[in-house]
Design an enzyme around this catalytic site. Sequence first.
Site, PDB file in Angstrom:
ATOM      1  N   CYS A   1       0.725  -1.220  -0.175  1.00 27.99           N
ATOM      2  CA  CYS A   1       0.144  -0.032  -0.087  1.00 27.99           C
ATOM      3  C   CYS A   1       0.843   1.503   0.003  1.00 27.99           C
ATOM      4  O   CYS A   1       0.296   2.288   0.109  1.00 27.99           O
ATOM      5  CB  CYS A   1      -1.025  -0.093   1.156  1.00 27.99           C
ATOM      6  SG  CYS A   1      -1.864  -1.442   1.187  1.00 27.99           S
TER       7      CYS A   1
ATOM      8  N   HIS B   1      -3.232   7.999   6.075  1.00 27.48           N
ATOM      9  CA  HIS B   1      -3.570   6.733   5.400  1.00 27.48           C
ATOM     10  C   HIS B   1      -4.954   6.253   5.790  1.00 27.48           C
ATOM     11  O   HIS B   1      -5.392   5.397   4.661  1.00 27.48           O
ATOM     12  CB  HIS B   1      -2.352   5.618   6.235  1.00 27.48           C
ATOM     13  CG  HIS B   1      -2.360   4.103   5.564  1.00 27.48           C
ATOM     14  ND1 HIS B   1      -2.025   4.264   3.839  1.00 27.48           N
ATOM     15  CD2 HIS B   1      -2.377   3.233   5.982  1.00 27.48           C
ATOM     16  CE1 HIS B   1      -2.064   2.945   4.000  1.00 27.48           C
ATOM     17  NE2 HIS B   1      -2.254   2.236   4.992  1.00 27.48           N
TER      18      HIS B   1
ATOM     19  N   GLU C   1      -2.294   5.424  13.580  1.00 27.74           N
ATOM     20  CA  GLU C   1      -1.652   6.602  12.936  1.00 27.74           C
ATOM     21  C   GLU C   1      -2.097   8.024  13.716  1.00 27.74           C
ATOM     22  O   GLU C   1      -1.322   8.836  13.672  1.00 27.74           O
ATOM     23  CB  GLU C   1      -2.539   6.802  11.713  1.00 27.74           C
ATOM     24  CG  GLU C   1      -2.161   7.856  10.646  1.00 27.74           C
ATOM     25  CD  GLU C   1      -2.594   7.650   9.225  1.00 27.74           C
ATOM     26  OE1 GLU C   1      -3.782   6.884   9.104  1.00 27.74           O
ATOM     27  OE2 GLU C   1      -2.294   8.648   8.534  1.00 27.74           O
TER      28      GLU C   1
ATOM     29  N   LYS D   1      -9.574   7.623   1.854  1.00 32.45           N
ATOM     30  CA  LYS D   1     -10.173   6.573   1.302  1.00 32.45           C
ATOM     31  C   LYS D   1     -11.695   6.118   1.519  1.00 32.45           C
ATOM     32  O   LYS D   1     -12.218   5.434   1.168  1.00 32.45           O
ATOM     33  CB  LYS D   1      -9.250   5.637   2.377  1.00 32.45           C
ATOM     34  CG  LYS D   1      -7.803   5.171   1.678  1.00 32.45           C
ATOM     35  CD  LYS D   1      -7.179   4.252   2.445  1.00 32.45           C
ATOM     36  CE  LYS D   1      -5.548   3.916   1.873  1.00 32.45           C
ATOM     37  NZ  LYS D   1      -4.849   5.076   2.362  1.00 32.45           N
TER      38      LYS D   1
ATOM     39  N   HIS E   1      -9.545   2.112  -0.772  1.00 31.26           N
ATOM     40  CA  HIS E   1      -8.280   1.884  -0.721  1.00 31.26           C
ATOM     41  C   HIS E   1      -7.639   1.298  -2.050  1.00 31.26           C
ATOM     42  O   HIS E   1      -7.722   0.010  -2.255  1.00 31.26           O
ATOM     43  CB  HIS E   1      -8.089   0.993   0.563  1.00 31.26           C
ATOM     44  CG  HIS E   1      -6.586   0.922   0.859  1.00 31.26           C
ATOM     45  ND1 HIS E   1      -5.447   1.394   0.104  1.00 31.26           N
ATOM     46  CD2 HIS E   1      -5.871   0.216   1.851  1.00 31.26           C
ATOM     47  CE1 HIS E   1      -4.345   1.000   0.711  1.00 31.26           C
ATOM     48  NE2 HIS E   1      -4.726   0.585   1.871  1.00 31.26           N
TER      49      HIS E   1
ATOM     50  N   PHE F   1       1.378  -2.607   4.590  1.00 33.96           N
ATOM     51  CA  PHE F   1       1.256  -4.318   5.369  1.00 33.96           C
ATOM     52  C   PHE F   1       3.087  -4.456   5.243  1.00 33.96           C
ATOM     53  O   PHE F   1       3.743  -4.250   4.403  1.00 33.96           O
ATOM     54  CB  PHE F   1       0.666  -5.199   4.567  1.00 33.96           C
ATOM     55  CG  PHE F   1      -0.660  -5.422   4.963  1.00 33.96           C
ATOM     56  CD1 PHE F   1      -1.297  -4.720   6.212  1.00 33.96           C
ATOM     57  CD2 PHE F   1      -1.522  -6.097   4.054  1.00 33.96           C
ATOM     58  CE1 PHE F   1      -2.596  -5.125   6.584  1.00 33.96           C
ATOM     59  CE2 PHE F   1      -3.007  -6.095   4.452  1.00 33.96           C
ATOM     60  CZ  PHE F   1      -3.133  -5.806   5.508  1.00 33.96           C
TER      61      PHE F   1
END
Lengths: 401, 91
Positions: A162, A294, A305, A326, A331, A390
Amino acid sequence: MNRVAITGIGVISALGQNTRAMSTALKSGKSAIGPLTVIPTGELLVKIGAEVSDFDPLAHFDQKRLTLLDRCAQFALVAAREAISASGLNFHGELGTRSAAIVGSGVGGMSTLDDNFRRLYAEGAKRFHPITIPKMMISAAVSHITMENGIKGPAFNVASACASANHAIGIAYQMVRAGTVNVAVAGGTESVFTLGTLKAWEAMRILAFDTCRPFSRGRMGLVLGEGAGMFVLENFEHANARGAEIFGEIAGFGMSSDAGDIVLPSLDGAASAMRACLADCGMAPEAFDHINAHGTGTTMNDVTESRAIRAVFGGHADRLSVSATKSLHGHALGAAGAIELAATILAMRGGFTPPTANFIERDPDCDLDYVPNVTRNAQINMAMSNSFAFGGLNAVLAVHR
Amino acid sequence: MADVEAVVFEIVAQQAHVEPSALHRTTEISSLKLESLDIVEIIFEIEERFDISLLYNANEASSTGGGSFQTVGEVVDYVAKHVDQPSGRKP
C-alpha cells in the site's frame, strides 16, 4: 539540490476519470463506495468496493492495443496521458533520455492472472494467450508509459504493497532533485477487483461489509478501490524556463520500515517516516496545515496513525486537518498514495479541505480533527500524505502550493 | 457437542502453542497470547474443519485480542450453534 515542481497531474478513480471530475467529486464529499459490478459477487461475503464506474477501455485504446493491456495498465496510461498532456512536455527527442518513469503497483495484472488461471483450472483450457506474461507482469504499466511517450531514462516499477505509489513518487522526486533526470513521470496504479483477489482479501477479515469510516467509532475495516494517479515531476528551473504551469511543489519525502509485524501497524514506524519527511523538508511541524492520512478504516491503523501524528506534531496536531479520503475513493492499495496526493493537490488548488466521509461519531482513541463528513472552505498551503503498508513499509510525501 | 469441543480445543491449542489438555472451557482467550491474525487463522481453521462460514470481522474484535470471545468455551458454543445451522453471522 534542485527544487521539484509538479507540472502535470492525471488521475482515474472511483471519484472520476480525470482531475476535473475528481476535484468536483472530492469537493462534494460524497463517497463513491458502492455495490461491486465489475465482477459477480455471488461467492463473496463482501460485496462493496470503490470501482471506476462506466470505464470504457475502447474510448482510450483500440482493440489491438487492449490485447496487451491489463486493467491496471489501462488505468496507468489514462492517468499518464492526462498528466503529460497537462505538462505540455514532449519526450520524443533529447528530453526523453533525461526523463524517468517510475510506477508503484502492489500486485500488477491480477485480472489477467485470475482470468487465465480460471480458464486453466476450472474450464480445462489447454493453452494461454501468448501475451499473458507481458500483460500480467507488474512492470507492464510503466513499460507502456515509456513506450507511448518515448521516455528513455530510468524506468521501473516499485512494489511495496500500500506504499508503492508513495515510494515511486518519492524516488522520482529524489532523482529530479539530485539532477539524475530533468523530468519524471511517476505515480501508482492498481486494479484488484477479481474474484480470486477479493476472496484472499476477505480471508483477512478486515474488509468492511458496510462502508469505509476512517477514524470514526463503528468503523468496520477497509473498502478496496482501484485506479491510478500520475504526476509529472520536473526540475523547477526547467519548468520555469519554459513557462510551465506549476500545480505544486514536492517539499520532502520520508521513509521508514517498522521491522515489526507483517500486518500490524507500528506507531514508531509511522512516526519515524513522518519525522524523516519533516527533516527532508527542513520545515518545522508548524509549517503544515493538512495531512491526507493513510486512514484505512481498520481499528488498528486509525488509532496507531492518530497517535503517531500526535507524537510527531505535538500540540500542532490539534491545528491540522486530517482527511482520510479513502472514505471517498476506497483503498486503491499500490495506487493509493498517488490518488491521495492528487486529492491533496486538487484540494489545495480548489481552496477546500476534503472530508472524511461516513463518519458516525468520535472514537475516544482517535482525537484529531478529521474533517468529519463536510467539506471545508479552508486553504491548504502545505500538506503531508501518508502511506503505511502491510509489512511495515512506510512512505510519506510532503507537498506545498 | 463433545466432538466440537475437542476439535475447537485442538485448533486453539495448536495456534496458541499449548497442549489441548491445558485448555478448559473457562480458559480466557486473552491469557493465550494470541495476536489478531491468530484469531483469524483459528476462525479459518474452524470453517475448514466444520465446512461452515462465519462472518467474523477482526475490526469488531475487542482490544483484548480475543475477538468478541472471552473464553474458549464461548468459541465452542458459537461453533456448535453454526455446525447445526450452517452459514451464520458472528454474534
